[in-house]
Each structure stands twice: as structure tokens, then as C-alpha cells.
Design a protein around this motif. Structure first.
Motif, PDB file in Angstrom:
ATOM      1  N   GLN A 107       0.948  -1.073  -0.036  1.00 43.33           N
ATOM      2  CA  GLN A 107      -0.238   0.142  -0.208  1.00 43.33           C
ATOM      3  C   GLN A 107       0.919   1.365  -0.056  1.00 43.33           C
ATOM      4  N   GLN A 108       2.015   1.141   0.741  1.00 47.28           N
ATOM      5  CA  GLN A 108       2.829   2.440   0.813  1.00 47.28           C
ATOM      6  C   GLN A 108       3.616   2.736  -0.443  1.00 47.28           C
ATOM      7  N   LEU A 109       4.027   1.340  -1.028  1.00 47.13           N
ATOM      8  CA  LEU A 109       4.674   1.586  -2.236  1.00 47.13           C
ATOM      9  C   LEU A 109       4.004   2.141  -3.464  1.00 47.13           C
ATOM     10  N   LEU A 110       2.763   1.797  -3.498  1.00 47.60           N
ATOM     11  CA  LEU A 110       1.748   2.085  -4.668  1.00 47.60           C
ATOM     12  C   LEU A 110       1.022   3.257  -4.365  1.00 47.60           C
ATOM     13  N   GLU A 111       1.233   3.861  -3.145  1.00 46.32           N
ATOM     14  CA  GLU A 111       0.252   5.132  -2.608  1.00 46.32           C
ATOM     15  C   GLU A 111      -1.185   4.875  -2.781  1.00 46.32           C
ATOM     16  N   MET A 112      -1.606   3.623  -2.440  1.00 48.09           N
ATOM     17  CA  MET A 112      -3.153   3.288  -2.782  1.00 48.09           C
ATOM     18  C   MET A 112      -3.817   3.312  -1.415  1.00 48.09           C
ATOM     19  N   THR A 113      -5.094   3.301  -1.457  1.00 48.04           N
ATOM     20  CA  THR A 113      -5.922   3.586  -0.112  1.00 48.04           C
ATOM     21  C   THR A 113      -6.057   1.983  -0.016  1.00 48.04           C
ATOM     22  N   PRO A 114      -6.332   1.528   1.327  1.00 45.43           N
ATOM     23  CA  PRO A 114      -6.585   0.348   1.675  1.00 45.43           C
ATOM     24  C   PRO A 114      -7.780  -0.398   1.145  1.00 45.43           C
ATOM     25  N   GLY A 115      -8.910   0.351   0.922  1.00 42.45           N
ATOM     26  CA  GLY A 115     -10.149  -0.039  -0.104  1.00 42.45           C
ATOM     27  C   GLY A 115      -9.819  -0.348  -1.252  1.00 42.45           C
ATOM     28  N   ASN A 116      -9.188   0.650  -1.876  1.00 44.66           N
ATOM     29  CA  ASN A 116      -8.634   0.393  -3.515  1.00 44.66           C
ATOM     30  C   ASN A 116      -7.749  -0.705  -3.735  1.00 44.66           C
ATOM     31  N   LEU A 117      -6.992  -0.827  -2.849  1.00 39.88           N
ATOM     32  CA  LEU A 117      -5.924  -2.107  -3.088  1.00 39.88           C
ATOM     33  C   LEU A 117      -6.688  -3.134  -2.649  1.00 39.88           C
ATOM     34  N   SER A 118      -7.519  -3.362  -1.938  1.00 38.70           N
ATOM     35  CA  SER A 118      -8.194  -4.658  -1.590  1.00 38.70           C
ATOM     36  C   SER A 118      -8.979  -5.033  -2.631  1.00 38.70           C
ATOM     37  N   THR A 119      -9.748  -4.110  -3.507  1.00 41.40           N
ATOM     38  CA  THR A 119     -10.609  -4.486  -4.428  1.00 41.40           C
ATOM     39  C   THR A 119      -9.579  -4.892  -5.451  1.00 41.40           C
ATOM     40  N   HIS A 120      -8.481  -4.342  -6.095  1.00 38.70           N
ATOM     41  CA  HIS A 120      -7.925  -4.824  -6.848  1.00 38.70           C
ATOM     42  C   HIS A 120      -7.048  -6.431  -6.806  1.00 38.70           C
ATOM     43  N   LEU A 121      -6.783  -6.247  -5.424  1.00 41.45           N
ATOM     44  CA  LEU A 121      -5.994  -7.636  -5.115  1.00 41.45           C
ATOM     45  C   LEU A 121      -7.270  -8.813  -5.020  1.00 41.45           C
ATOM     46  N   ARG A 122      -8.438  -8.606  -4.867  1.00 44.56           N
ATOM     47  CA  ARG A 122      -9.414  -9.552  -4.802  1.00 44.56           C
ATOM     48  C   ARG A 122      -9.675 -10.028  -6.384  1.00 44.56           C
ATOM     49  N   LYS A 123      -9.582  -9.236  -7.345  1.00 42.23           N
ATOM     50  CA  LYS A 123      -9.744  -9.449  -8.796  1.00 42.23           C
ATOM     51  C   LYS A 123      -8.454 -10.279  -9.080  1.00 42.23           C
ATOM     52  N   LEU A 124      -7.270  -9.905  -8.871  1.00 43.78           N
ATOM     53  CA  LEU A 124      -6.145 -10.843  -8.975  1.00 43.78           C
ATOM     54  C   LEU A 124      -6.177 -12.052  -8.155  1.00 43.78           C
ATOM     55  N   GLU A 125      -6.521 -12.205  -7.040  1.00 43.06           N
ATOM     56  CA  GLU A 125      -6.860 -13.282  -6.493  1.00 43.06           C
ATOM     57  C   GLU A 125      -7.609 -14.212  -7.053  1.00 43.06           C
ATOM     58  N   ASP A 126      -8.738 -13.781  -7.408  1.00 43.85           N
ATOM     59  CA  ASP A 126      -9.985 -14.455  -8.077  1.00 43.85           C
ATOM     60  C   ASP A 126      -9.485 -15.083  -9.550  1.00 43.85           C
ATOM     61  N   ALA A 127      -8.476 -14.505 -10.126  1.00 47.89           N
ATOM     62  CA  ALA A 127      -8.101 -14.895 -11.438  1.00 47.89           C
ATOM     63  C   ALA A 127      -6.799 -15.874 -11.197  1.00 47.89           C
ATOM     64  N   GLY A 128      -6.515 -16.023  -9.851  1.00 47.25           N
ATOM     65  CA  GLY A 128      -5.162 -17.041  -9.535  1.00 47.25           C
ATOM     66  C   GLY A 128      -3.885 -16.392  -9.772  1.00 47.25           C
ATOM     67  N   TYR A 129      -3.746 -15.100  -9.689  1.00 50.12           N
ATOM     68  CA  TYR A 129      -2.476 -14.563 -10.064  1.00 50.12           C
ATOM     69  C   TYR A 129      -1.815 -14.246  -8.757  1.00 50.12           C
ATOM     70  N   VAL A 130      -2.563 -13.858  -7.685  1.00 45.21           N
ATOM     71  CA  VAL A 130      -2.026 -13.450  -6.374  1.00 45.21           C
ATOM     72  C   VAL A 130      -2.355 -14.091  -5.196  1.00 45.21           C
ATOM     73  N   GLU A 131      -1.867 -14.503  -4.355  1.00 45.62           N
ATOM     74  CA  GLU A 131      -2.086 -15.406  -3.149  1.00 45.62           C
ATOM     75  C   GLU A 131      -2.104 -14.328  -1.935  1.00 45.62           C
ATOM     76  N   VAL A 132      -3.188 -14.343  -1.098  1.00 41.10           N
ATOM     77  CA  VAL A 132      -3.281 -13.707  -0.061  1.00 41.10           C
ATOM     78  C   VAL A 132      -3.290 -14.573   1.152  1.00 41.10           C
ATOM     79  N   THR A 133      -2.236 -14.452   1.851  1.00 39.96           N
ATOM     80  CA  THR A 133      -2.217 -15.201   3.222  1.00 39.96           C
ATOM     81  C   THR A 133      -2.440 -14.472   4.540  1.00 39.96           C
ATOM     82  N   LYS A 134      -3.397 -14.830   5.621  1.00 40.12           N
ATOM     83  CA  LYS A 134      -3.510 -13.969   6.649  1.00 40.12           C
ATOM     84  C   LYS A 134      -2.810 -14.757   7.746  1.00 40.12           C
TER      85      LYS A 134
END
Length: 98
Positions: free
Chosen positions: A35-62
């Protein structure tokens, strides 16, 4: 003409994918750092990460660090391949070498 991957092509998702592609395969980045590197809001970053995750391109680990929750992100092997294909297609489209 090569078709550009519409999942990656959106500006914010391209920035996310490019940032994660700079990491060695298997490495991950914490959500606040990305978020800091890209200067994005948490909500905006989360929305785009979800699309990438749904496509199988990004893995999100909590996980937890001590008592604090932390979210880690990494580019999957298919995500890395899709990004490489995207950049090669873009180079060909622009008349460069692939």
C-alpha cells in the motif's frame, strides 16, 4: 495482434502485479508495505487484489505477528507467467522485441 490480459491491464492491477513481480518467486510482501509503495488506499488496493486473487494471480495469506493480524501477498506461478506474457505482448504491440 496480441490481446492484453484484461485482469492485469487495469492500471492499478498492473502496478500491483509489477510490484509483486520484482520479488523473487516464493517471496511475499505485507499489505501495508505494498500500500505504501503504490500509494493506494486500503480499500482500493483490496478491491484490485481481490480481482487478481480471483484470477489465481495473487495469493493472499492472513497470519498473526504476535497478537496483530498481518496480510501477506505474493504473485503465484500462474500470476508470474501471466505478467510475463502480458509484458511480452505489450512489447510486440509497441513494436519492440519479445
Amino acid at each position: 495482434m496480441d490481446e492484453l490480459d484484461p485482469v492485469i491491464h487495469a492500471s492499478a492491477r498492473l502496478r500491483i502485479t509489477a510490484a509483486l513481480a520484482t520479488l523473487p518467486a516464493g517471496d511475499r510482501l505485507a499489505f501495508p508495505r505494498l500500500q505504501q509503495l503504490l500509494e493506494m488506499t486500503p480499500g482500493n488496493l483490496s478491491t484490485h487484489l481481490r480481482k487478481l486473487e480471483d484470477a489465481g494471480y495473487v495469493e493472499v495469506t492472513k497470519a498473526h505477528q504476535g497478537r496483530s493480524p498481518v496480510t501477506y501477498l505474493n504473485l503465484t506461478s500462474p500470476g508470474r507467467a501471466a505478467f510475463e506474457t502480458y509484458t511480452a505482448s505489450l512489447k510486440r504491440l509497441l513494436g519492440g522485441i519479445a
